[in-house]
Design an enzyme around this catalytic site. Structure first.
Site, PDB file in Angstrom:
ATOM      1  N   ASP A 155      -4.302  -1.991  -7.210  1.00 20.12           N
ATOM      2  CA  ASP A 155      -3.856  -2.768  -6.052  1.00 20.12           C
ATOM      3  C   ASP A 155      -4.483  -4.164  -6.094  1.00 20.12           C
ATOM      4  O   ASP A 155      -5.519  -4.373  -6.732  1.00 20.12           O
ATOM      5  CB  ASP A 155      -4.281  -2.033  -4.775  1.00 20.12           C
ATOM      6  CG  ASP A 155      -3.583  -2.554  -3.536  1.00 20.12           C
ATOM      7  OD1 ASP A 155      -2.620  -3.332  -3.678  1.00 20.12           O
ATOM      8  OD2 ASP A 155      -4.001  -2.181  -2.426  1.00 20.12           O
ATOM      9  N   GLU A 156      -3.859  -5.129  -5.392  1.00 17.19           N
ATOM     10  CA  GLU A 156      -4.406  -6.487  -5.230  1.00 17.19           C
ATOM     11  C   GLU A 156      -4.789  -7.105  -6.575  1.00 17.19           C
ATOM     12  O   GLU A 156      -5.874  -7.682  -6.740  1.00 17.19           O
ATOM     13  CB  GLU A 156      -5.631  -6.460  -4.299  1.00 17.19           C
ATOM     14  CG  GLU A 156      -5.386  -5.855  -2.930  1.00 17.19           C
ATOM     15  CD  GLU A 156      -4.650  -6.794  -1.971  1.00 17.19           C
ATOM     16  OE1 GLU A 156      -4.125  -7.820  -2.441  1.00 17.19           O
ATOM     17  OE2 GLU A 156      -4.604  -6.483  -0.765  1.00 17.19           O
ATOM     18  N   THR A 166       0.834  -1.203   0.000  1.00 16.48           N
ATOM     19  CA  THR A 166       0.000   0.000   0.000  1.00 16.48           C
ATOM     20  C   THR A 166       0.864   1.247   0.000  1.00 16.48           C
ATOM     21  O   THR A 166       0.553   2.242  -0.665  1.00 16.48           O
ATOM     22  CB  THR A 166      -0.944   0.007   1.224  1.00 16.48           C
ATOM     23  OG1 THR A 166      -1.742  -1.178   1.205  1.00 16.48           O
ATOM     24  CG2 THR A 166      -1.846   1.227   1.209  1.00 16.48           C
TER      25      THR A 166
END
Length: 643
Positions: A231-232, A49
């Protein structure tokens, strides 16, 4: 701390001040990626993050990218809010397009939806709305009893995740079950359209339709977003893969962060292979690896890696840390599941006296039904706790439904129970009354009563055995049977539950932020704790019985175990029981193969091969000749263990 990052170009040098506190060289290198596609393989606890946030800041500050031309996408509102707040704190500005895939698509469809026949004022149906509509359609099509709303909802969602329309599904449907679902799917789409509504899967699919069928809109959005950060990425499905790569055209400034080993949501459409597809789509893809872990000890990292490294379908990161602690992982061997709960709670109390707060302790399990034994043990020990991502065992709808039938057997005047059972279904209510007049509940053990009523009323028909959303509900009901099997009379059984529920309602006991955290392994992703107990590490539980015959599902079970293990910062306990109740019957259980995959040097106690499943034992004793002699009783197992 402000770190100076220097950019060279066009005969000039300029220094940009950025808050890069504690960033390591690998993180800095990824953050300062120039142009073109990039993938950051970020291991558990490696600061992904931070990298995504600092990447956005670097683009705005060092590259002078307009915040309005940044698209930053993640999967949860909580994660999106965290990214927004970090950017605002350092840049005093928030890029307007930071959010989840679904929120971004909803926003774009509000603006451009009319181009594909969708009004600006469409309604978004949540999961309950979908279930209600599907239940109505099943009734209207006279399909009640042939398919369940949960199963239909699951099939429709999976089809949309694979971009299979109602018409296409109808063409490939085989057998009465699929053909019935095809009818509901067709009607469901028409009803949504008439209501001016979409579901969450539609948000993604309609956005794909918008971009692929409306060139002008597609060109406008591509021009709007100069950089796409996601993200992810291991959790993306097919529509999300298409959206991300399409919006990054023509510059290919796609920057994704993910970890193959943390892909644990295949049951809801996530496909880690999307990360592999990026390597095929972009020959110039730049890869960065974040392998320094800031959370766990090296012992925990080595053990977790040894479990997941047996996966062969995706790359594995080898995490390392500067932490000097080498404390071994505690292996907890219990005779029964009840003993497992008691001993884990005892260990939690000892750790609390030694300085580990309850709030920094997590008990993780593969199935939500496992929470019951820990809830009761914690209540008895007067230890506060909270269930993350769920409700207490006896508060779950399916448990309350079954208990309402049982309560009426003891007290026919129980108005609350009667109202609930009638609501379950009038036909089931009549079948219940018929069973009651033909049987004497006082002469039957509670577990037999439950099994009879479930069969007589057809209550289990409300759930789809293959529906991921319904499987936990069925497991909860089976766990209730396990509880019932420990009592000889229905009155004693219900009285015990009432006492547990009464304690549960005490405000000092549950939902306390300072209490022990109970949660499934799936719910634990993204969290961290000083000490973690992974309970029920047994064949059939972890790995789950549904995965034993499927290599891909077994790999996901390994990733799930890896995620659970890497939630621990300092202390990790791996626990198993050698016997459990299964649907009210006492059965032997075998320690998980995942325990056998961990080097003995990392464990506090040596493994005892006796009682392991054949496949697990083979890894402990790899010599085929010795193994065959053991299995033929030609070699004494105890002597071999000593050896």
């Amino acid at each position: 701390m402000a770190t100076k990052m220097t950019e060279h170009g066009a005969g000039m040098t300029r220094t940009i001040k950025m808050n890069t506190t504690q960033l390591n060289p690998a993180q800095l290198k990824a953050i300062a990626h120039q142009r073109g596609p990039a993938i950051v393989l970020a291991g558990a606890g490696s600061g992904k993050t931070t990298v995504l946030t600092q990447r956005a800041l670097w683009l705005m500050k060092a590259q002078h990218v307009d915040p309005n031309s940044l698209l930053v996408v993640t999967f949860t509102n909580k994660a999106a809010q965290e990214i927004r707040s970090r950017i605002e704190k350092q840049a005093q500005v928030i890029p307007p397009y930071v959010g989840t895939f679904h929120s971004f698509c909803a926003r774009m469809l509000r603006q451009f939806g009319p181009a594909i026949g969708l009004g600006h004022d469409f309604t978004i149906y949540d999961s309950d709305d979908q279930q209600t509509l599907i239940r109505t359609i099943i009734r209207d099509l006279d399909l009640k009893g042939q398919i369940t709303p949960g199963a239909v909802k699951g099939v429709i969602s999976r089809s949309k995740n694979d971009l299979i329309s109602a018409g296409e599904y109808q063409d490939i449907a085989r057998g009465s079950f699929q053909q019935n679902i095809a009818k509901v799917y067709q009607t469901y789409g028409k009803r949504l359209q008439l209501a001016g509504a979409v579901d969450f899967d539609d948000l993604l699919n309609l956005m794909v339709k918008l971009l692929t069928t409306q060139p002008q809109v597609s060109q406008q959005l591509r021009a709007r977003f100069e950089h796409v950060l996601i993200d992810e990425y291991q959790d993306t499905n097919q529509p999300q893969f298409i959206l991300s790569t399409h919006l990054a055209e023509p510059s290919h400034n796609l920057f994704v962060v993910g970890d193959f080993s943390q892909s644990i949501y295949a049951w809801r459409g996530a496909d880690y292979k999307n990360m592999l597809k990026l390597y095929q789509k972009y020959p110039d893809l730049t890869e960065y690896k974040l392998e320094q872990n800031y959370r766990s000890t090296q012992t925990i990292l080595d053990a977790a890696t040894s479990v997941v490294s047996l996966n062969t379908s995706h790359p594995i990161l080898h995490l390392w840390t500067d932490h000097s602690t080498r404390e071994k992982i505690e292996l907890m061997d219990h005779a029964t599941a009840n003993q497992e709960a008691k001993q884990i709670i005892s260990q939690i109390k000892r750790a609390q006296r030694q300085g580990t707060p309850y709030s920094q302790t997590a008990i993780l399990y593969r199935t939500n039904a496992q929470s019951r034994q820990f809830e009761e043990a914690l209540l008895k020990a007067q230890i506060p706790y909270t269930i993350v991502g769920g409700v207490g065992f006896y508060e779950r709808k399916e448990i309350k439904d079954v208990l309402s039938y049982l309560r009426l057997l003891v007290n026919p005047h129980d108005e609350v129970a009667q109202a609930r059972t009638i609501k379950i279904g009038k036909r089931r209510w009549q079948k219940f009354l018929d069973w009651k007049t033909q049987n004497d509940p006082a002469s039957l053990p509670p577990v037999q009563i439950i099994k009879d009523l479930l069969k007589t009323t057809g209550y289990l028909e409300l759930f789809g055995k293959d529906d991921p959303a319904d499987i936990p509900r069925l497991e909860n009901i089976y766990e209730l049977e396990n509880v019932a099997s420990q009592f000889e009379s229905l009155i004693d059984f219900l009285e015990n539950i009432a006492l547990v529920q009464n304690n549960t309602l005490l405000e000092t006991r549950r939902h306390q932020p300072t209490g022990v955290q109970l949660m499934s392994l799936h719910a634990a992703k993204g969290l961290e704790f000083d000490q973690v107990f992974i309970a029920g590490l047994e064949e059939g539980l972890l790995p789950h019985s549904s995965s034993l015959m499927d290599s891909q599902e077994m790999e996901e079970e390994r990733r799930l175990c890896y995620v659970g293990m890497t939630r621990a910062k300092h202390k990790l306990y791996l626990s198993f029981a050698r016997s459990r109740f299964l649907r009210g019957v006492h059965t032997n259980s075998f320690p998980s193969r995942f325990i056998a995959d961990i080097s003995p040097r990392l464990l506090s106690a040596p493994l005892n091969p006796a009682g392991f499943a054949h496949s697990t034992f083979r890894r402990l004793v790899p010599d085929d000749d010795i193994l065959n002699q053991v299995l033929d009783d030609k070699i004494d197992i105890d002597a071999l263990i000593d050896w």
